[in-house]
Design a protein around this motif. Structure first.
Motif, PDB file in Angstrom:
ATOM      1  N   PHE A   1      15.885  -7.210  -4.959  1.00 58.71           N
ATOM      2  CA  PHE A   1      15.820  -7.584  -3.546  1.00 58.71           C
ATOM      3  C   PHE A   1      14.550  -8.379  -3.232  1.00 58.71           C
ATOM      4  O   PHE A   1      14.598  -9.414  -2.572  1.00 58.71           O
ATOM      5  N   LEU A   2      13.412  -7.912  -3.717  1.00 58.55           N
ATOM      6  CA  LEU A   2      12.131  -8.543  -3.385  1.00 58.55           C
ATOM      7  C   LEU A   2      11.917  -9.888  -4.082  1.00 58.55           C
ATOM      8  O   LEU A   2      11.035 -10.646  -3.700  1.00 58.55           O
TER       9      LEU A   2
ATOM     10  N   SER B   1      -0.098  -1.647   8.706  1.00 58.51           N
ATOM     11  CA  SER B   1      -0.301  -0.198   8.768  1.00 58.51           C
ATOM     12  C   SER B   1       0.786   0.511   9.573  1.00 58.51           C
ATOM     13  O   SER B   1       1.030   1.701   9.373  1.00 58.51           O
ATOM     14  N   ALA B   2       1.472  -0.196  10.458  1.00 57.81           N
ATOM     15  CA  ALA B   2       2.563   0.411  11.232  1.00 57.81           C
ATOM     16  C   ALA B   2       3.719   0.830  10.330  1.00 57.81           C
ATOM     17  O   ALA B   2       4.514   1.694  10.697  1.00 57.81           O
ATOM     18  N   PHE B   3       3.799   0.250   9.134  1.00 63.13           N
ATOM     19  CA  PHE B   3       4.900   0.537   8.217  1.00 63.13           C
ATOM     20  C   PHE B   3       4.525   1.610   7.195  1.00 63.13           C
ATOM     21  O   PHE B   3       5.174   1.766   6.170  1.00 63.13           O
TER      22      PHE B   3
ATOM     23  N   ALA C   1       1.425  -1.132  -4.738  1.00 66.58           N
ATOM     24  CA  ALA C   1       2.371  -2.152  -4.280  1.00 66.58           C
ATOM     25  C   ALA C   1       2.796  -1.950  -2.832  1.00 66.58           C
ATOM     26  O   ALA C   1       3.293  -2.882  -2.197  1.00 66.58           O
ATOM     27  N   PHE C   2       2.598  -0.751  -2.284  1.00 67.99           N
ATOM     28  CA  PHE C   2       3.080  -0.489  -0.934  1.00 67.99           C
ATOM     29  C   PHE C   2       2.306  -1.290   0.110  1.00 67.99           C
ATOM     30  O   PHE C   2       2.869  -1.685   1.127  1.00 67.99           O
ATOM     31  N   ASP C   3       1.056  -1.587  -0.136  1.00 69.50           N
ATOM     32  CA  ASP C   3       0.288  -2.424   0.792  1.00 69.50           C
ATOM     33  C   ASP C   3       0.948  -3.790   0.933  1.00 69.50           C
ATOM     34  O   ASP C   3       1.074  -4.323   2.035  1.00 69.50           O
ATOM     35  N   ASP C   4       1.370  -4.354  -0.195  1.00 65.37           N
ATOM     36  CA  ASP C   4       2.019  -5.669  -0.178  1.00 65.37           C
ATOM     37  C   ASP C   4       3.394  -5.606   0.486  1.00 65.37           C
ATOM     38  O   ASP C   4       3.770  -6.504   1.236  1.00 65.37           O
ATOM     39  N   VAL C   5       4.136  -4.545   0.213  1.00 63.33           N
ATOM     40  CA  VAL C   5       5.453  -4.369   0.825  1.00 63.33           C
ATOM     41  C   VAL C   5       5.310  -4.263   2.344  1.00 63.33           C
ATOM     42  O   VAL C   5       6.048  -4.904   3.101  1.00 63.33           O
ATOM     43  N   ARG C   6       4.342  -3.476   2.798  1.00 58.96           N
ATOM     44  CA  ARG C   6       4.123  -3.326   4.243  1.00 58.96           C
ATOM     45  C   ARG C   6       3.720  -4.661   4.865  1.00 58.96           C
ATOM     46  O   ARG C   6       4.115  -4.974   5.995  1.00 58.96           O
TER      47      ARG C   6
ATOM     48  N   GLY D   1       4.751 -10.827  -1.547  1.00 55.10           N
ATOM     49  CA  GLY D   1       5.945 -10.581  -2.344  1.00 55.10           C
ATOM     50  C   GLY D   1       5.674 -10.739  -3.826  1.00 55.10           C
ATOM     51  O   GLY D   1       6.122  -9.923  -4.649  1.00 55.10           O
ATOM     52  N   ARG D   2       4.947 -11.760  -4.180  1.00 58.48           N
ATOM     53  CA  ARG D   2       4.595 -12.014  -5.583  1.00 58.48           C
ATOM     54  C   ARG D   2       3.765 -10.852  -6.158  1.00 58.48           C
ATOM     55  O   ARG D   2       3.997 -10.391  -7.262  1.00 58.48           O
ATOM     56  N   ARG D   3       2.792 -10.369  -5.371  1.00 61.66           N
ATOM     57  CA  ARG D   3       1.952  -9.251  -5.829  1.00 61.66           C
ATOM     58  C   ARG D   3       2.783  -7.973  -6.004  1.00 61.66           C
ATOM     59  O   ARG D   3       2.628  -7.249  -6.983  1.00 61.66           O
ATOM     60  N   ALA D   4       3.652  -7.695  -5.035  1.00 59.21           N
ATOM     61  CA  ALA D   4       4.500  -6.496  -5.121  1.00 59.21           C
ATOM     62  C   ALA D   4       5.414  -6.579  -6.337  1.00 59.21           C
ATOM     63  O   ALA D   4       5.566  -5.596  -7.074  1.00 59.21           O
ATOM     64  N   LEU D   5       6.004  -7.735  -6.569  1.00 60.23           N
ATOM     65  CA  LEU D   5       6.886  -7.917  -7.730  1.00 60.23           C
ATOM     66  C   LEU D   5       6.134  -7.689  -9.035  1.00 60.23           C
ATOM     67  O   LEU D   5       6.643  -7.027  -9.952  1.00 60.23           O
TER      68      LEU D   5
END
Length: 170
Positions: A122-123, A48-50, A26-31, A132-136
């Motif tokens: 929050f998300l 990738s900066a995040f 999920a971190f890829d989507d959050v970033r 956002g949908r993928r991370a959720l």
């Protein structure tokens, strides 16, 4: 036909850089969500900066670890919170980029310090954005196996055997 999944008690990882949000993908989507903010675009920051593993985003002093190791000659090594990033793992210009919703604003470090339950709340504001949908969807799986109390950035090597098994199921 049903499917059988073997979940053993082998450790998920030994590095403190791995955490639940990275492990489930999920971190890829959050970033990506952070990279889509106006400030990130103005600064030319991509997803990738995040990452605290990226030379662009990680704290220069601790290299994204959040702590420094002090080797003791006759005692166990000790670890102290990085005096530059204060354990947040990122450079200041990355922490200035925030997601804003419902009167709250979170940097990527704030999100990593949040529990799965709080992050889902929050998300939810980004449910109409593909990232956002993928991370959720991925974070909900953690909640469904009873891991809603975990911090997103909690090092995997600090999880109990049962928590590790549930994370593997996800």
């Amino acid at each position: 036909m049903g499917q059988v999944v073997l979940v053993d008690q082998a450790p998920l990882g030994k590095t403190p850089r791995s955490n639940p949000v990275v492990y489930i993908g999920a971190f890829d989507d959050v970033r990506e969500l952070f990279a889509q903010t106006d400030l990130a675009k103005q600064r030319g920051l991509n997803g990738s900066a995040f990452s605290f593993n990226s030379g662009v985003g990680q704290c220069e002093r601790c290299r994204g670890a959040g702590f420094e190791k002090i080797e003791m000659q006759f005692l166990s090594d000790i670890f102290i919170r990085c005096p530059e990033c204060h354990g947040r793992r990122y450079r200041a210009h990355i922490l200035e980029v925030k997601l804003r919703a419902g009167g709250r604003e979170w940097s990527v470090a704030d999100l990593l310090e949040a529990t799965v339950d709080d992050a889902l709340d929050f998300l939810f504001n980004w449910i109409n954005v593909p990232a956002g949908r993928r991370a959720l969807a991925r974070l909900r799986l953690l909640q469904e196996v009873g891991l809603g109390y975990l911090r997103l950035g909690q090092p995997i090597n600090t999880l109990s055997g049962g928590e590790s098994q549930r994370l593997k199921l996800v």
